[in-house]
Design an enzyme around this catalytic site. Structure first.
Site, PDB file in Angstrom:
ATOM      1  N   ASP A  48       0.800  -1.224   0.000  1.00 39.72           N
ATOM      2  CA  ASP A  48       0.000   0.000   0.000  1.00 39.72           C
ATOM      3  C   ASP A  48       0.836   1.278   0.000  1.00 39.72           C
ATOM      4  O   ASP A  48       0.291   2.378   0.082  1.00 39.72           O
ATOM      5  CB  ASP A  48      -0.941   0.011   1.207  1.00 39.72           C
ATOM      6  CG  ASP A  48      -0.238  -0.309   2.513  1.00 39.72           C
ATOM      7  OD1 ASP A  48       0.993  -0.467   2.505  1.00 39.72           O
ATOM      8  OD2 ASP A  48      -0.913  -0.429   3.547  1.00 39.72           O
ATOM      9  N   GLN A  52      -6.649 -12.409  -8.537  1.00 37.39           N
ATOM     10  CA  GLN A  52      -5.600 -12.806  -9.477  1.00 37.39           C
ATOM     11  C   GLN A  52      -5.240 -14.286  -9.349  1.00 37.39           C
ATOM     12  O   GLN A  52      -4.775 -14.900 -10.296  1.00 37.39           O
ATOM     13  CB  GLN A  52      -4.343 -11.962  -9.251  1.00 37.39           C
ATOM     14  CG  GLN A  52      -4.540 -10.492  -9.567  1.00 37.39           C
ATOM     15  CD  GLN A  52      -3.393  -9.635  -9.085  1.00 37.39           C
ATOM     16  OE1 GLN A  52      -2.563 -10.073  -8.283  1.00 37.39           O
ATOM     17  NE2 GLN A  52      -3.340  -8.392  -9.545  1.00 37.39           N
TER      18      GLN A  52
END
Length: 729
Positions: free
Chosen positions: A13, A445
């Site tokens: 992040d 993913q």
């Protein structure tokens, strides 16, 4: 000829700025840190530099999947995007028709999708559900929400000008929190003092000017001890306190009554002399910062700890001053995500149905609505979604409603770029909750433990396969851009494509008019009069001119217009308006304390366990403990041990760490085994042993205790073999 592009890493992040280069004829870009970045030159870690090997893994999801077996059985059928979205929309409509829009919950990992631009909550607000979740409820988002109670915004530390840095539990290094590590090292090189709160004698603690070896979960007591010293020795900024703070007398009474230095010393295990010395060093610095740390986000006194830190910043005059903590607001030249979310269209009656609204109100709509008009006045945003962490539902009550239908049924659950099963407390409850849904959807993913319990799994792109317009999560006046390096493989799509396609099927198409994420970025940049392509080509980073002491013109975004040392919002919510201390202690059955640690250098949260190169350096989940504790409980290094709490048990390899204090063991977050059929999700992840009963939750926020859960450890009894990683692709 060499091709060069700038790109933002979204492996974690932090969003480090990278440079991607490749020579003519080469397929892949090489990634390096960007030394032209003025804030953290050269920042990159192994996770970022090896990201392409993560995304090119043969287990990457490339086509939409529909479940054909039982949930968790792992049987799937490939379907088209159109079929998946048609069926998801049809099932979601049925859930809403039968149970109401509040029966729909979404949990989102905003750093993983990174280009979401408020579309998740836009879709939810238009449907009428207030039940948005994010792991930032346990990590930074809740800090932002609590900071707003004191002075209206989440501050950003001015590393570049500070003279003192206080680090709580972080051990930043070249592989973890690299962006902050570089800024900290540059500040130290410039002469800034370093104070470290940490039970461990970490590498950062060893080089600190002062190391405070606090006991786990006692940070709030230490901060209140500092406040006691600062007030009693008159080290506070008298002019700022008199002009811009309310509640000083009540605060002074609280610290004198409940936090004498002798009491604080007994609670924290730190000497009175060291408490005094460190408090003076912080208070007397000409500009001091306390950068955010997840440590104070994650224990039963979390709200009080975050409030105590915000009070320290205020009474020492370190708000909005050079070298202190900046209250930036969002960038004025871009349409903020909070505006795109259309929160004003969510009916008031639906806000009040938000799960956790009454019992744990601090980051729900109940608190946000008390700050709405003041935030709009000062920052121009009624509902700033700082770090995606304000006006959220509370995780534990949400999963309870999903599992048991109390206070009402929840029957549709979307996990967007978020391994939700492993990302909150009480993993067994989350599994029960997911199994009780009419519809589970995952945008991912890889096949994660969360995806394995879903009905539809949709393949998402990676940060290398999409452009990005990064607005610092609505936190600061800093915009960054990123180029798309590759086309998404197979049928992987951007998160905006997912919401756009679903919105049009749900009758919300007029609110999602942009045909692509690039068009949405164009729209967001209309105040600047530039399209995204032009902006990206001109700017890697655009930092809007910052004005210190802005509050002198606008006041603070609180009901009083001042810094509320005594919080009127907390008082209105029926909570203690001043910080207090609460903790959980060991007992005969559970004589050790469990510290759920920050991510390991090779991984971010539960990610990257697929990556063979990274896993070679850290093959299996390990617990870290002092050798004396291991000897006491009959354990040797590299033994498989069982760690048990009142709610469950996990298995980890014993690893000795001399820097750990006796009586404390550390369990890294997010462990599972993607190479195994059962994924190892219920053998190794910390959430299995984290309780979420009332005694183990922060009262005001409802977040679980991760910093000091009583536990026991013993040699693992049920032996089993694990797959040899050398044979794993």
């Amino acid at each position: 000829m060499t091709e060069t592009k700038h790109v933002l890493c979204a492996t974690c992040d932090i969003s480090c700025q990278l440079v991607a280069t490749r020579k003519a004829g080469e397929a892949n870009f090489k990634l390096t840190g960007d030394y032209d970045n003025p804030m953290a030159p050269g920042a990159i870690c192994a996770k970022g530099s090896l990201a392409q090997t993560t995304f090119e893994h043969p287990n990457r999801l490339l086509k939409p999947l529909k479940r054909v077996g039982q949930r968790g059985e792992g049987k799937w059928q490939e379907v088209s995007w159109d079929q998946a979205l048609d069926e998801i929309a049809d099932k979601l409509k049925k859930v809403i028709a039968q149970y109401g829009p509040e029966a729909f919950v979404v949990t989102s990992g905003p750093w993983n999708s990174s280009t979401e631009s408020g579309m998740t909550r836009r879709f939810m607000n238009l449907l009428g559900t207030p039940n948005y979740l994010s792991p930032v409820a346990l990590c930074l988002g809740n800090t932002a929400a609590v900071n707003r109670l004191t002075y209206g915004w989440m501050p950003l530390p001015d590393f570049e000008n500070t003279q003192c840095v206080v680090v709580m539990g972080h051990n930043t290094n070249s592989q973890s929190w690299v962006w902050e590590y570089i800024r900290l090292k540059l500040a130290e090189k410039r002469g800034a003092k370093l104070i470290v709160f940490d039970p461990r004698l970490s590498a950062q603690a060893q080089r600190a000017d002062i190391h405070l070896p606090v006991k786990p979960g006692t940070d709030v007591a230490m901060c209140m001890g500092w406040i006691n010293v600062i007030i009693s020795e008159k080290l506070y900024d008298k002019q700022f306190v008199e002009q811009w703070c309310i509640g000083f007398d009540a605060l002074e009474k609280r610290v004198k009554q409940d936090f004498s230095l002798e009491t604080v010393s007994q609670i924290t295990g730190v000497s009175v002399a060291l408490i005094r010395e460190s408090a003076r060093m912080y208070a007397q610095a000409n500009g001091a910062i306390i950068p955010w740390s997840p440590i104070t986000d994650q224990h039963v006194s979390s709200t009080s700890a975050i409030r105590a830190i915000s009070i320290l910043r205020a009474i020492t005059g370190n708000l909005d001053k050079p070298g202190g903590e900046m209250l930036m607001g969002s960038h004025s030249e871009v349409i903020p995500e909070s505006q795109l979310e259309l929160t004003e269209l969510l009916p008031e009656a639906q806000k009040k149905k938000q799960l956790g609204y009454d019992k744990h109100p601090v980051f729900t709509f109940k608190a946000a609505d008390l700050l709405k008009q003041y935030s709009e006045k000062v920052f121009g945003e009624a509902y700033p979604n700082l770090v995606k962490g304000t006006h959220m539902a509370v995780p534990s009550p949400t999963f309870s409603a999903m599992a048991y239908g109390d206070p009402y049924p929840v029957k549709a659950f979307f996990a967007v770029a978020n391994n939700a099963l492993m990302g909150y407390g009480n993993q067994h409850l989350i599994k029960k909750a997911m199994l009780n849904q009419d519809l589970n959807v995952c945008f991912e993913q890889f096949m994660t433990p969360t995806a394995n319990l879903c009905d539809y799994v949709l393949p998402g792109d990676s940060w290398m396969e999409r452009p990005n317009l990064m607005d610092t999560y609505n936190w600061a006046t800093m915009m960054m851009t990123s180029n798309q390096l590759y086309k998404p493989p197979g049928e992987c799509r951007n998160v905006y494509d997912f919401w756009h396609g679903l919105a049009h099927r749900m009758g919300l198409g007029e609110y999602f008019p942009w045909q692509s994420i690039n068009e949405l970025f164009d729209y967001r940049l209309t105040p600047m009069g530039m399209d995204f392509e032009s902006f990206k080509n001109k700017y890697k980073l655009k930092l809007e001119g910052y004005k210190y002491y802005r509050y002198r013109d606008t006041g603070f975004a609180t009901p009083s217009g001042k810094v509320e040392l005594y919080s009127s919002v907390l008082e209105t919510l029926g909570c203690d308006p001043l910080p207090y201390y609460r903790n959980i202690e060991v007992c005969d059955e559970y004589p050790l304390k469990l510290f759920v640690g920050l991510r390991e250098p090779q991984f971010f949260q539960s990610g990257q366990r697929h990556n063979r190169v990274l896993r070679r350096r850290n093959k299996f989940p390990r617990t870290f403990m002092h050798p004396n504790d291991a000897k006491k409980y009959g354990l040797k290094e590299n033994d498989w041990a069982t760690i048990e709490t009142i709610v469950g048990k996990i298995h980890m390899l014993v690893t000795f760490r001399d820097e750990f204090p006796e009586g404390l063991i550390r369990v890294p977050h997010g462990w599972w085994l993607p190479e195994e059929k059962d994924l190892g999700a219920f053998e190794h992840n910390d959430a299995i042993i984290i309780p979420d009963s009332d005694d183990y939750l922060d009262k005001e926020q409802g977040i679980p205790h991760l910093k000091g859960v009583p536990c026991k450890i013993y040699l693992r009894k049920d032996k089993r073999e694990y797959i040899n990683l050398e044979g794993v692709q």
